[in-house]
Design a protein around this motif. Structure first.
Motif, PDB file in Angstrom:
ATOM      1  N   TYR A  58       0.816  -1.213   0.000  1.00  0.00           N
ATOM      2  CA  TYR A  58       0.000   0.000   0.000  1.00  0.00           C
ATOM      3  C   TYR A  58       0.855   1.272   0.000  1.00  0.00           C
ATOM      4  O   TYR A  58       0.449   2.304  -0.543  1.00  0.00           O
ATOM      5  N   GLY A  59       2.024   1.227   0.603  1.00  0.00           N
ATOM      6  CA  GLY A  59       2.849   2.427   0.687  1.00  0.00           C
ATOM      7  C   GLY A  59       3.681   2.711  -0.549  1.00  0.00           C
ATOM      8  O   GLY A  59       4.335   3.751  -0.617  1.00  0.00           O
ATOM      9  N   CYS A  60       3.649   1.823  -1.539  1.00  0.00           N
ATOM     10  CA  CYS A  60       4.470   1.973  -2.735  1.00  0.00           C
ATOM     11  C   CYS A  60       3.811   2.932  -3.729  1.00  0.00           C
ATOM     12  O   CYS A  60       2.686   2.681  -4.178  1.00  0.00           O
ATOM     13  N   PRO A  61       4.471   4.019  -4.112  1.00  0.00           N
ATOM     14  CA  PRO A  61       3.864   4.961  -5.065  1.00  0.00           C
ATOM     15  C   PRO A  61       3.652   4.342  -6.444  1.00  0.00           C
ATOM     16  O   PRO A  61       2.707   4.691  -7.144  1.00  0.00           O
ATOM     17  N   HIS A  69      -4.951   0.921 -13.593  1.00  0.00           N
ATOM     18  CA  HIS A  69      -4.718   0.163 -14.822  1.00  0.00           C
ATOM     19  C   HIS A  69      -4.893  -1.327 -14.572  1.00  0.00           C
ATOM     20  O   HIS A  69      -5.501  -2.041 -15.365  1.00  0.00           O
ATOM     21  N   LEU A  70      -4.345  -1.788 -13.435  1.00  0.00           N
ATOM     22  CA  LEU A  70      -4.479  -3.196 -13.076  1.00  0.00           C
ATOM     23  C   LEU A  70      -5.941  -3.564 -12.851  1.00  0.00           C
ATOM     24  O   LEU A  70      -6.415  -4.609 -13.313  1.00  0.00           O
ATOM     25  N   ASP A  71      -6.660  -2.708 -12.154  1.00  0.00           N
ATOM     26  CA  ASP A  71      -8.065  -2.981 -11.847  1.00  0.00           C
ATOM     27  C   ASP A  71      -8.888  -3.084 -13.127  1.00  0.00           C
ATOM     28  O   ASP A  71      -9.705  -4.002 -13.277  1.00  0.00           O
ATOM     29  N   ALA A  72      -8.680  -2.164 -14.065  1.00  0.00           N
ATOM     30  CA  ALA A  72      -9.406  -2.211 -15.336  1.00  0.00           C
ATOM     31  C   ALA A  72      -9.065  -3.478 -16.113  1.00  0.00           C
ATOM     32  O   ALA A  72      -9.936  -4.112 -16.722  1.00  0.00           O
ATOM     33  N   TRP A  73      -7.804  -3.869 -16.079  1.00  0.00           N
ATOM     34  CA  TRP A  73      -7.355  -5.088 -16.765  1.00  0.00           C
ATOM     35  C   TRP A  73      -7.981  -6.324 -16.136  1.00  0.00           C
ATOM     36  O   TRP A  73      -8.485  -7.217 -16.828  1.00  0.00           O
ATOM     37  N   ALA A  74      -7.951  -6.382 -14.798  1.00  0.00           N
ATOM     38  CA  ALA A  74      -8.451  -7.550 -14.089  1.00  0.00           C
ATOM     39  C   ALA A  74      -9.953  -7.756 -14.304  1.00  0.00           C
ATOM     40  O   ALA A  74     -10.432  -8.898 -14.349  1.00  0.00           O
ATOM     41  N   ARG A  75     -10.695  -6.663 -14.442  1.00  0.00           N
ATOM     42  CA  ARG A  75     -12.143  -6.765 -14.637  1.00  0.00           C
ATOM     43  C   ARG A  75     -12.505  -7.415 -15.975  1.00  0.00           C
ATOM     44  O   ARG A  75     -13.623  -7.914 -16.136  1.00  0.00           O
ATOM     45  N   LYS A  76     -11.565  -7.434 -16.912  1.00  0.00           N
ATOM     46  CA  LYS A  76     -11.840  -7.976 -18.240  1.00  0.00           C
ATOM     47  C   LYS A  76     -11.249  -9.368 -18.447  1.00  0.00           C
ATOM     48  O   LYS A  76     -11.314  -9.915 -19.551  1.00  0.00           O
ATOM     49  N   LEU A  77     -10.688  -9.946 -17.407  1.00  0.00           N
ATOM     50  CA  LEU A  77     -10.081 -11.261 -17.556  1.00  0.00           C
ATOM     51  C   LEU A  77     -11.135 -12.328 -17.831  1.00  0.00           C
ATOM     52  O   LEU A  77     -12.238 -12.290 -17.264  1.00  0.00           O
ATOM     53  N   ILE A 101      -4.030  -4.783   7.091  1.00  0.00           N
ATOM     54  CA  ILE A 101      -5.177  -3.991   6.617  1.00  0.00           C
ATOM     55  C   ILE A 101      -5.844  -4.707   5.452  1.00  0.00           C
ATOM     56  O   ILE A 101      -7.070  -4.871   5.420  1.00  0.00           O
ATOM     57  N   PHE A 102      -5.041  -5.126   4.480  1.00  0.00           N
ATOM     58  CA  PHE A 102      -5.609  -5.808   3.310  1.00  0.00           C
ATOM     59  C   PHE A 102      -6.342  -7.079   3.708  1.00  0.00           C
ATOM     60  O   PHE A 102      -7.488  -7.309   3.280  1.00  0.00           O
ATOM     61  N   PHE A 103      -5.717  -7.919   4.507  1.00  0.00           N
ATOM     62  CA  PHE A 103      -6.328  -9.205   4.847  1.00  0.00           C
ATOM     63  C   PHE A 103      -7.577  -9.031   5.711  1.00  0.00           C
ATOM     64  O   PHE A 103      -8.537  -9.804   5.582  1.00  0.00           O
ATOM     65  N   ALA A 104      -7.592  -8.017   6.572  1.00  0.00           N
ATOM     66  CA  ALA A 104      -8.793  -7.762   7.373  1.00  0.00           C
ATOM     67  C   ALA A 104      -9.933  -7.271   6.485  1.00  0.00           C
ATOM     68  O   ALA A 104     -11.085  -7.723   6.621  1.00  0.00           O
ATOM     69  N   LEU A 105      -9.635  -6.368   5.560  1.00  0.00           N
ATOM     70  CA  LEU A 105     -10.663  -5.902   4.623  1.00  0.00           C
ATOM     71  C   LEU A 105     -11.162  -7.054   3.755  1.00  0.00           C
ATOM     72  O   LEU A 105     -12.367  -7.174   3.494  1.00  0.00           O
ATOM     73  N   LEU A 110     -14.572  -6.288   1.947  1.00  0.00           N
ATOM     74  CA  LEU A 110     -14.549  -4.840   1.705  1.00  0.00           C
ATOM     75  C   LEU A 110     -13.455  -4.387   0.747  1.00  0.00           C
ATOM     76  O   LEU A 110     -13.273  -3.175   0.558  1.00  0.00           O
ATOM     77  N   ILE A 111     -12.747  -5.316   0.125  1.00  0.00           N
ATOM     78  CA  ILE A 111     -11.716  -4.907  -0.829  1.00  0.00           C
ATOM     79  C   ILE A 111     -12.301  -4.055  -1.970  1.00  0.00           C
ATOM     80  O   ILE A 111     -11.730  -3.011  -2.321  1.00  0.00           O
ATOM     81  N   PRO A 112     -13.430  -4.443  -2.576  1.00  0.00           N
ATOM     82  CA  PRO A 112     -13.967  -3.620  -3.677  1.00  0.00           C
ATOM     83  C   PRO A 112     -14.225  -2.167  -3.286  1.00  0.00           C
ATOM     84  O   PRO A 112     -14.012  -1.254  -4.094  1.00  0.00           O
ATOM     85  N   SER A 113     -14.675  -1.939  -2.060  1.00  0.00           N
ATOM     86  CA  SER A 113     -15.038  -0.575  -1.663  1.00  0.00           C
ATOM     87  C   SER A 113     -13.915   0.177  -0.956  1.00  0.00           C
ATOM     88  O   SER A 113     -13.893   1.416  -0.952  1.00  0.00           O
ATOM     89  N   MET A 114     -12.941  -0.542  -0.369  1.00  0.00           N
ATOM     90  CA  MET A 114     -11.954   0.122   0.477  1.00  0.00           C
ATOM     91  C   MET A 114     -10.515   0.089  -0.043  1.00  0.00           C
ATOM     92  O   MET A 114      -9.677   0.877   0.392  1.00  0.00           O
ATOM     93  N   HIS A 115     -10.230  -0.792  -0.968  1.00  0.00           N
ATOM     94  CA  HIS A 115      -8.845  -0.972  -1.426  1.00  0.00           C
ATOM     95  C   HIS A 115      -8.243   0.341  -1.948  1.00  0.00           C
ATOM     96  O   HIS A 115      -7.164   0.766  -1.514  1.00  0.00           O
ATOM     97  N   ARG A 116      -8.945   0.983  -2.870  1.00  0.00           N
ATOM     98  CA  ARG A 116      -8.438   2.231  -3.440  1.00  0.00           C
ATOM     99  C   ARG A 116      -8.427   3.358  -2.392  1.00  0.00           C
ATOM    100  O   ARG A 116      -7.586   4.273  -2.459  1.00  0.00           O
TER     101      ARG A 116
END
Length: 213
Positions: A58-61, A69-77, A101-105, A110-116
């Motif tokens: 999460y801390g990586c810029p 870009h990844l999210d748009a790509w993944a939605r079309k797999l 944080i990620f694993f709890a979400l 809640l990943i779809p709503s909270m990840h970004r």
């Protein structure tokens, strides 16, 4: 971003993964050892699927810039591809807190709503989100039951997933993020492929290669 803090080119503006593939690999397919690495020892993957894993922090810029870009790509797999994200840690803090944080979400669906939103808080609002009180306050602010979240954050299940993520990253020989692992056999990254979209183009190539096999 990796242990050596190497600088990765990111996200060739305006090019689709297909367009980038045509440009970057106009003289042939992606090259093993240049655009991707083949693992000497394969890693177990999802049975019956072609598995793609994004390794991130999460801390990586770079991960933050790559995510849309990844999210748009993944939605079309297609249905035969199984995609998942794995947060990794190069040292204990703040990496481990962000893994949890990620694993709890994820446990709360809640990943779809909270990840970004986590990415946004860290990179746009300059929140560290590495201490329990700050994390709980952030969840409350965003409409998440903070007590339930912290129960998941501190759970044995989350601790187990943290250990599993560390082992998986070690098995894939990941030393920088964002990186993509494909079918337990290969990995590519923004650095290897030249950009974020380049890594997605390489992933597409390797998915097609696995499908033919």
């Amino acid at each position: 971003m990796n242990r050596r803090e190497f600088s990765a080119q990111l996200l060739a503006g305006g090019l689709s993964a297909t367009g980038l593939a045509a440009t970057a690999h106009a003289q042939g397919a992606p090259v093993e050892g240049t655009h991707y690495v083949k693992l000497a020892q394969p890693v177990p993957a999802t049975p019956g699927k072609i598995e793609v894993i994004e390794f991130f922090w999460y801390g990586c810029p770079h991960c933050n810039a790559f995510e849309p870009h990844l999210d748009a790509w993944a939605r079309k797999l297609p249905p035969d591809v199984a995609f998942r994200r794995v947060p990794i840690a190069f040292r204990d803090e703040p990496y481990t807190a962000h893994q949890k944080i990620f694993f709890a979400l994820d446990a709360m669906g809640l990943i779809p709503s909270m990840h970004r939103k986590v990415f946004y808080a860290i990179h746009n609002e300059r929140q560290r989100l590495d201490k329990a009180p700050d994390i709980a306050a952030f969840m409350t602010k965003n409409g998440v039951d903070s007590a339930k979240f912290m129960d998941n954050f501190n759970s044995f299940s989350t601790q187990t997933k943290v250990r599993q993520a560390l082992k998986l990253a070690a098995d894939y020989k990941i030393d920088g993020v964002p990186a993509l692992g494909i079918q337990g056999k290969y990995f590519t990254s923004n650095s290897l492929a030249g950009s974020g979209e380049g890594s997605l183009a390489v992933a597409d190539y390797l998915i097609q290669r696995e499908r033919k096999q």
